[in-house]
Enzyme design. Structure first.
Site, PDB file in Angstrom:
ATOM      1  N   HIS A  39       4.080   7.044   3.707  1.00 23.58           N
ATOM      2  CA  HIS A  39       5.016   5.936   3.497  1.00 23.58           C
ATOM      3  C   HIS A  39       4.536   5.017   2.388  1.00 23.58           C
ATOM      4  CE1 HIS A  39       2.238   4.130   6.589  1.00 23.58           C
ATOM      5  NE2 HIS A  39       2.407   3.051   5.868  1.00 23.58           N
ATOM      6  N   HIS A  93       0.829  -1.207   0.000  1.00 19.91           N
ATOM      7  CA  HIS A  93       0.000   0.000   0.000  1.00 19.91           C
ATOM      8  C   HIS A  93       0.860   1.252   0.000  1.00 19.91           C
ATOM      9  CE1 HIS A  93       0.608  -0.827   4.371  1.00 19.91           C
ATOM     10  NE2 HIS A  93       0.703   0.495   4.491  1.00 19.91           N
ATOM     11  N   GLU A  95       7.857   1.055   4.811  1.00 19.50           N
ATOM     12  CA  GLU A  95       7.346   0.023   5.702  1.00 19.50           C
ATOM     13  C   GLU A  95       7.555  -1.326   5.013  1.00 19.50           C
ATOM     14  OE1 GLU A  95       3.075   0.188   6.317  1.00 19.50           O
ATOM     15  OE2 GLU A  95       3.200  -0.996   8.150  1.00 19.50           O
TER      16      GLU A  95
HETATM   17 CO    CO Z   1       1.335   1.258   6.302  1.00 20.66          CO
END
Ligand code: CO
Length: 134
Positions: free
Chosen positions: A79, A7, A130
């Site tokens: 992120h 994502h 991430e």
């Molecule tokens: Co995230």
């Protein structure tokens, strides 16, 4: 090492407005808001064919994204999340290559119930990264 893009997270000043923008203007499928007390955020997921967009809004006073929103009052990209098969192996390889892992370096359970780690943005072109074990 990294696999799919899981994502892209975007911090938004108004979650309802952002959800409406993605649903009504962009015509995407949008989830109901989900408060995640442990993470200090409320999330809305936008499902796309090949990935997801995670809309983030601060929840509570000590939200980690509260300061982000102070610096970026219009919101902004927070992120990117890449999938890895083995998060400890990925971490150890990255550390050996000089990348800095945020926090104590131990994976914690992220917003999707999977182990995650964050990598220092200064080591990745100014972008917070991430890693999520899938
Ligand atoms: Co995230």
């Amino acid at each position: 090492m990294i696999g799919k893009l899981n994502h892209v997270a975007i911090v938004v000043p108004d979650l309802q407005a952002a959800a409406a923008l993605y649903r009504d203007t962009l015509g995407a499928t949008v989830s109901e808001p989900e408060p995640l007390e442990a993470h200090g955020v409320t999330t809305v997921f936008v499902d796309l064919d090949n990935t997801r967009i995670e809309l983030l809004h601060p929840l509570g006073k000590d939200s980690p994204i509260g300061r982000f929103l102070e610096r970026h009052p219009d919101g902004g990209m927070h992120h990117v999340c890449y999938e890895v098969d083995d998060i400890l192996d990925a971490r150890d390889q990255l550390k050996a290559r000089g990348a800095r892992v945020l926090g104590d370096g131990e994976p914690r359970i992220g917003a999707h119930g999977k182990p995650v780690l964050f990598l220092h943005p200064k080591d990745f072109c100014g972008t917070l990264v991430e890693l999520e074990q899938v």
